[in-house]
Write a protein that holds these residues in place. Structure first.
Motif, PDB file in Angstrom:
ATOM      1  N   ILE A   1      89.582  44.059  25.376  1.00 28.57           N
ATOM      2  CA  ILE A   1      90.349  44.740  26.429  1.00 28.57           C
ATOM      3  C   ILE A   1      89.461  45.733  27.159  1.00 28.57           C
ATOM      4  O   ILE A   1      89.458  45.800  28.393  1.00 28.57           O
ATOM      5  N   LEU A   2      88.664  46.497  26.405  1.00 28.02           N
ATOM      6  CA  LEU A   2      87.756  47.465  27.020  1.00 28.02           C
ATOM      7  C   LEU A   2      86.688  46.773  27.859  1.00 28.02           C
ATOM      8  O   LEU A   2      86.328  47.257  28.938  1.00 28.02           O
ATOM      9  N   VAL A   3      86.185  45.628  27.379  1.00 28.93           N
ATOM     10  CA  VAL A   3      85.197  44.865  28.149  1.00 28.93           C
ATOM     11  C   VAL A   3      85.840  44.367  29.447  1.00 28.93           C
ATOM     12  O   VAL A   3      85.248  44.480  30.521  1.00 28.93           O
ATOM     13  N   HIS A   4      87.057  43.830  29.346  1.00 25.77           N
ATOM     14  CA  HIS A   4      87.778  43.376  30.543  1.00 25.77           C
ATOM     15  C   HIS A   4      87.958  44.525  31.530  1.00 25.77           C
ATOM     16  O   HIS A   4      87.711  44.369  32.727  1.00 25.77           O
ATOM     17  N   ASN A   5      88.391  45.673  31.021  1.00 27.28           N
ATOM     18  CA  ASN A   5      88.631  46.827  31.897  1.00 27.28           C
ATOM     19  C   ASN A   5      87.351  47.323  32.555  1.00 27.28           C
ATOM     20  O   ASN A   5      87.374  47.772  33.699  1.00 27.28           O
ATOM     21  N   LEU A   6      86.236  47.228  31.849  1.00 26.28           N
ATOM     22  CA  LEU A   6      84.948  47.621  32.409  1.00 26.28           C
ATOM     23  C   LEU A   6      84.553  46.679  33.545  1.00 26.28           C
ATOM     24  O   LEU A   6      84.088  47.123  34.595  1.00 26.28           O
ATOM     25  N   LYS A   7      84.759  45.402  33.337  1.00 28.23           N
ATOM     26  CA  LYS A   7      84.369  44.399  34.330  1.00 28.23           C
ATOM     27  C   LYS A   7      85.381  44.246  35.459  1.00 28.23           C
ATOM     28  O   LYS A   7      85.055  43.724  36.514  1.00 28.23           O
ATOM     29  N   ASN A   8      86.622  44.672  35.225  1.00 30.66           N
ATOM     30  CA  ASN A   8      87.704  44.512  36.202  1.00 30.66           C
ATOM     31  C   ASN A   8      88.463  45.829  36.389  1.00 30.66           C
ATOM     32  O   ASN A   8      89.629  45.927  36.004  1.00 30.66           O
ATOM     33  N   PRO A   9      87.822  46.840  36.976  1.00 29.59           N
ATOM     34  CA  PRO A   9      88.482  48.152  37.081  1.00 29.59           C
ATOM     35  C   PRO A   9      89.779  48.131  37.894  1.00 29.59           C
ATOM     36  O   PRO A   9      90.640  48.980  37.703  1.00 29.59           O
ATOM     37  N   GLN A  10      89.939  47.134  38.748  1.00 29.14           N
ATOM     38  CA  GLN A  10      91.146  47.041  39.551  1.00 29.14           C
ATOM     39  C   GLN A  10      92.274  46.307  38.816  1.00 29.14           C
ATOM     40  O   GLN A  10      93.412  46.290  39.283  1.00 29.14           O
ATOM     41  N   ASP A  11      91.987  45.710  37.661  1.00 28.86           N
ATOM     42  CA  ASP A  11      92.969  44.927  36.907  1.00 28.86           C
ATOM     43  C   ASP A  11      92.936  45.324  35.432  1.00 28.86           C
ATOM     44  O   ASP A  11      92.735  44.498  34.556  1.00 28.86           O
ATOM     45  N   LYS A  12      93.122  46.617  35.172  1.00 28.02           N
ATOM     46  CA  LYS A  12      93.020  47.112  33.798  1.00 28.02           C
ATOM     47  C   LYS A  12      94.213  46.679  32.956  1.00 28.02           C
ATOM     48  O   LYS A  12      95.343  46.647  33.426  1.00 28.02           O
ATOM     49  N   LYS A  13      93.918  46.342  31.701  1.00 26.21           N
ATOM     50  CA  LYS A  13      94.941  45.987  30.722  1.00 26.21           C
ATOM     51  C   LYS A  13      95.136  47.171  29.790  1.00 26.21           C
ATOM     52  O   LYS A  13      94.181  47.884  29.486  1.00 26.21           O
ATOM     53  N   PRO A  14      96.352  47.376  29.302  1.00 26.52           N
ATOM     54  CA  PRO A  14      96.572  48.488  28.362  1.00 26.52           C
ATOM     55  C   PRO A  14      95.970  48.182  26.998  1.00 26.52           C
ATOM     56  O   PRO A  14      95.973  47.031  26.546  1.00 26.52           O
ATOM     57  N   GLU A  15      95.437  49.211  26.371  1.00 28.23           N
ATOM     58  CA  GLU A  15      94.882  49.056  25.030  1.00 28.23           C
ATOM     59  C   GLU A  15      96.014  48.963  24.013  1.00 28.23           C
ATOM     60  O   GLU A  15      97.091  49.511  24.197  1.00 28.23           O
ATOM     61  N   LEU A  16      95.737  48.264  22.933  1.00 27.45           N
ATOM     62  CA  LEU A  16      96.659  48.154  21.816  1.00 27.45           C
ATOM     63  C   LEU A  16      96.607  49.466  21.027  1.00 27.45           C
ATOM     64  O   LEU A  16      95.530  50.042  20.852  1.00 27.45           O
ATOM     65  N   THR A  17      97.734  49.934  20.569  1.00 30.70           N
ATOM     66  CA  THR A  17      97.756  51.173  19.781  1.00 30.70           C
ATOM     67  C   THR A  17      98.017  50.856  18.312  1.00 30.70           C
ATOM     68  O   THR A  17      98.577  49.806  17.982  1.00 30.70           O
ATOM     69  N   ALA A  18      97.618  51.773  17.449  1.00 34.91           N
ATOM     70  CA  ALA A  18      97.872  51.621  16.019  1.00 34.91           C
ATOM     71  C   ALA A  18      99.372  51.544  15.763  1.00 34.91           C
ATOM     72  O   ALA A  18      99.831  50.774  14.905  1.00 34.91           O
ATOM     73  N   GLU A  19     100.151  52.309  16.520  1.00 38.92           N
ATOM     74  CA  GLU A  19     101.605  52.284  16.359  1.00 38.92           C
ATOM     75  C   GLU A  19     102.159  50.897  16.662  1.00 38.92           C
ATOM     76  O   GLU A  19     103.028  50.391  15.941  1.00 38.92           O
ATOM     77  N   GLU A  20     101.650  50.253  17.714  1.00 35.28           N
ATOM     78  CA  GLU A  20     102.100  48.893  18.046  1.00 35.28           C
ATOM     79  C   GLU A  20     101.748  47.923  16.918  1.00 35.28           C
ATOM     80  O   GLU A  20     102.580  47.090  16.532  1.00 35.28           O
ATOM     81  N   VAL A  21     100.541  48.037  16.393  1.00 34.78           N
ATOM     82  CA  VAL A  21     100.132  47.160  15.299  1.00 34.78           C
ATOM     83  C   VAL A  21     101.054  47.370  14.096  1.00 34.78           C
ATOM     84  O   VAL A  21     101.514  46.409  13.471  1.00 34.78           O
ATOM     85  N   GLU A  22     101.364  48.621  13.782  1.00 33.32           N
ATOM     86  CA  GLU A  22     102.229  48.925  12.644  1.00 33.32           C
ATOM     87  C   GLU A  22     103.644  48.370  12.840  1.00 33.32           C
ATOM     88  O   GLU A  22     104.248  47.855  11.894  1.00 33.32           O
ATOM     89  N   LEU A  23     104.173  48.493  14.054  1.00 30.78           N
ATOM     90  CA  LEU A  23     105.544  48.063  14.312  1.00 30.78           C
ATOM     91  C   LEU A  23     105.688  46.555  14.484  1.00 30.78           C
ATOM     92  O   LEU A  23     106.747  45.992  14.203  1.00 30.78           O
ATOM     93  N   LEU A  24     104.643  45.890  14.924  1.00 32.07           N
ATOM     94  CA  LEU A  24     104.734  44.462  15.235  1.00 32.07           C
ATOM     95  C   LEU A  24     104.185  43.553  14.132  1.00 32.07           C
ATOM     96  O   LEU A  24     104.120  42.342  14.308  1.00 32.07           O
ATOM     97  N   THR A  25     103.791  44.150  13.008  1.00 31.29           N
ATOM     98  CA  THR A  25     103.256  43.360  11.897  1.00 31.29           C
ATOM     99  C   THR A  25     103.949  43.727  10.598  1.00 31.29           C
ATOM    100  O   THR A  25     104.593  44.778  10.494  1.00 31.29           O
ATOM    101  N   SER A  26     103.779  42.865   9.623  1.00 36.09           N
ATOM    102  CA  SER A  26     104.246  43.172   8.268  1.00 36.09           C
ATOM    103  C   SER A  26     103.013  43.342   7.380  1.00 36.09           C
ATOM    104  O   SER A  26     101.932  42.857   7.731  1.00 36.09           O
ATOM    105  N   PRO A  27     103.161  43.990   6.232  1.00 37.43           N
ATOM    106  CA  PRO A  27     102.009  44.126   5.333  1.00 37.43           C
ATOM    107  C   PRO A  27     101.426  42.765   4.934  1.00 37.43           C
ATOM    108  O   PRO A  27     100.217  42.627   4.793  1.00 37.43           O
TER     109      PRO A  27
END
Length: 127
Positions: A66-92
């Motif tokens: 995502i960071l590489v994409h955002n560096l190469k495409n500053p006009q089309d930035k994607k949001p970064e994944l957060t630890a909270e999202e990973v915790e809420l969208l996954t199971s152990p």
């Protein structure tokens, strides 16, 4: 998809995991180096701490493309994944399954592609 990446599915969305130099520096800062990572994760004091470390690592590796994409495409930035999202969208159980993808991304990121060059002599003869 980058040839150096592995893919995981988090909450129905596929994310690439990529080991970059930046990620390697962050891992080294946290664990002392890639070789120390496995040992530190296995010796985590408790289950919660181990989960926190795995979530941190997944988030770090998934954010690199995502960071590489955002560096190469500053006009089309994607949001970064957060630890909270990973915790809420996954199971152990899923987190444990991501171990293979983490190892694959790290292996591909550190793999050396060695190619032999033909040894040519003074007259251009292969020797």
């Amino acid at each position: 998809m980058d040839e150096r990446s592995a893919v995981v599915n988090i909450g129905g969305t596929e994310y690439e995991m990529l080991l970059t130099t930046r990620a390697t520096k962050e891992i080294a800062g946290r664990y002392g180096g890639l070789e120390d990572l496995g040992e530190k994760l296995m010796k985590s004091e408790n289950f919660e701490m181990a989960l926190d470390e795995i979530v941190w690592l997944i988030t770090l590796l998934c954010n690199q493309p995502i960071l590489v994409h955002n560096l190469k495409n500053p006009q089309d930035k994607k949001p970064e994944l957060t630890a909270e999202e990973v915790e809420l969208l996954t199971s152990p159980l899923e987190l444990a399954g991501y171990k293979n993808a983490i190892m694959e991304a790290m292996y591909k990121g550190t793999k050396r592609n060695i190619q032999s060059e033909e040894n040519t002599g003074k007259n251009g003869a292969v020797g």
